[in-house]
Structure formats: C-alpha cells, structure tokens
Design a protein around this motif. Structure first.
Motif, mmCIF file in Angstrom:
data_model
loop_
_atom_site.group_PDB
_atom_site.id
_atom_site.type_symbol
_atom_site.label_atom_id
_atom_site.label_comp_id
_atom_site.label_asym_id
_atom_site.label_seq_id
_atom_site.Cartn_x
_atom_site.Cartn_y
_atom_site.Cartn_z
ATOM 1 N N THR A 78 -32.315 -11.730 -19.259
ATOM 2 C CA THR A 78 -33.309 -11.845 -20.414
ATOM 3 C C THR A 78 -32.961 -13.212 -20.958
ATOM 4 N N LEU A 79 -33.581 -13.633 -22.261
ATOM 5 C CA LEU A 79 -33.414 -14.836 -22.836
ATOM 6 C C LEU A 79 -32.187 -14.616 -23.787
ATOM 7 N N SER A 80 -31.685 -13.623 -23.969
ATOM 8 C CA SER A 80 -30.487 -13.345 -25.007
ATOM 9 C C SER A 80 -29.090 -13.877 -24.532
ATOM 10 N N GLY A 81 -29.164 -15.177 -24.111
ATOM 11 C CA GLY A 81 -27.684 -15.636 -23.928
ATOM 12 C C GLY A 81 -27.389 -15.640 -22.282
ATOM 13 N N ASN A 82 -26.369 -15.706 -21.713
ATOM 14 C CA ASN A 82 -25.970 -15.608 -20.343
ATOM 15 C C ASN A 82 -25.847 -14.399 -19.853
ATOM 16 N N THR A 83 -26.470 -14.249 -18.428
ATOM 17 C CA THR A 83 -26.386 -13.088 -17.847
ATOM 18 C C THR A 83 -25.788 -13.453 -16.603
ATOM 19 N N CYS A 84 -24.889 -12.443 -16.207
ATOM 20 C CA CYS A 84 -24.226 -12.507 -14.964
ATOM 21 C C CYS A 84 -24.840 -11.775 -13.720
ATOM 22 N N CYS A 85 -24.999 -12.365 -12.498
ATOM 23 C CA CYS A 85 -25.020 -13.652 -12.071
ATOM 24 C C CYS A 85 -26.100 -13.756 -11.128
ATOM 25 N N VAL A 86 -26.048 -15.011 -10.510
ATOM 26 C CA VAL A 86 -26.867 -15.485 -9.655
ATOM 27 C C VAL A 86 -26.100 -16.302 -8.362
ATOM 28 N N MET A 87 -26.546 -16.122 -7.156
ATOM 29 C CA MET A 87 -25.660 -16.861 -6.135
ATOM 30 C C MET A 87 -26.328 -18.326 -5.984
ATOM 31 N N ILE A 88 -25.571 -19.398 -6.199
ATOM 32 C CA ILE A 88 -25.900 -20.475 -5.952
ATOM 33 C C ILE A 88 -25.203 -21.530 -4.896
ATOM 34 N N PRO A 89 -25.807 -21.979 -4.071
ATOM 35 C CA PRO A 89 -25.121 -22.556 -2.950
ATOM 36 C C PRO A 89 -24.231 -23.691 -3.644
#
Length: 170
Positions: free
Chosen positions: A57-68
């Motif tokens: 959501t737009l309410s701050g940081n959300t965990c997590c996404v995998m990034i190369p």
C-alpha cells in the motif's frame, strides 16, 4: 584417534566442502527489499498495488519484494494496482452503529478500477528496495537504487499532486 573422532572429522570436513560449494557470492542471485509507493495524481487514490505479486500500500514501506542483486538489460517487474477515482466522495454513515452504509459503500467500491503494466527497471548498482511511482494516464515508473525520493540523484523527477489530463496520449 578413535573411530568416532575420525567419523566426526570426516563429517565436519564433508560439511565444509559442501557449504563451500554452495557459496554463490559471485552468482547472480536476488535479495529481499522493501516496497514503497508514491501516488503523483491528485484526483485519485491508489488502494493497493503489487510488484511481481508482492502486495503493498502507499502507507510506508512494505516487506518485501525480491530484486536481482545485479541489474541486467531487459529487467522488468509486473505491477498491478487498484485506484479509487473519487476518493473524496462522501459515503453516508449508517444511522445506527459505526461504519458506512453498506449499500452506499458497495456503490462507491464498484467504481474502483484495476490496472496492470510491465515496467522496465532502470539500471542500478546497489538495490535498496523498490519504489513505485503512479503517474497520470496510468503510467508507472520504478526505481531500485539507493537514492531517496527527492534527492538530486533520484532519477524520477515528476512532482506530486499532478492533474490527470482530459485525454491521455496513446
């Protein structure tokens, strides 16, 4: 040296060899990073979005996404999002108890719109998560580097509170 001691040393040595073989520090892996969203369109609200299936959501940081760990040409992410095109609409409250009138809320929610896009990831050296920027005309830009939004080195320069044009270019 006892038989048990020899077995333990052999086992320990085997584990070290196996673990050394698993070291992929030079390989092209991925790391987890936080997701952060920015809505640049004043007349809409982004209810939620996903980055390659990871919901935020737009309410701050959300965990997590995998990034190369290492950028490569052709790197993209799939973004899906839902907007409320009229976030300032007054929804009547129920006369008794707390909360919205369910019928009025259902009519408001029926106007939500879902979009999706495959978005190229610009080149980065080190990743500090994924920032997703929602722009007019259902355009999306992402950034996966270490600069913070608003910094001189941050590549996305569009202002916040942009207006949606009467017609969008195709």
């Amino acid at each position: 040296m006892s038989h048990t001691t020899k077995l333990l040393k052999t086992f320990f040595f085997s584990c070290v060899v196996i673990l050394a073989g698993c070291d992929q520090s030079g390989a092209s892996g991925s790391s987890a990073g936080n997701i952060r969203g920015y809505n640049h369109v004043a007349s809409q609200h982004v209810n939620w979005f996903t980055v390659d299936g990871y919901r935020a959501t737009l309410s701050g940081n959300t965990c997590c996404v995998m990034i190369p760990d290492k950028w490569r040409p052709g790197l993209t992410v799939h973004i899906e999002w839902e907007i409320d095109p009229n976030p300032r609409e007054k929804i009547p409250m129920r006369k008794e108890g707390a909360g919205y009138d369910q019928k009025a809320y259902a009519q408001h929610k029926a106007k939500y719109i879902k979009y999706s896009a495959d978005v190229p990831i610009p080149e980065y050296e080190n990743s500090a998560g994924m920032s997703v920027h929602f722009l007019p005309c259902q355009k999306v830009k992402v950034y996966a580097g270490i600069a913070s939004y608003g910094a001189d080195t941050y590549p996305i320069k569009e202002p916040t509170n942009m207006e949606e044009p009467a017609t969008c270019p195709k």
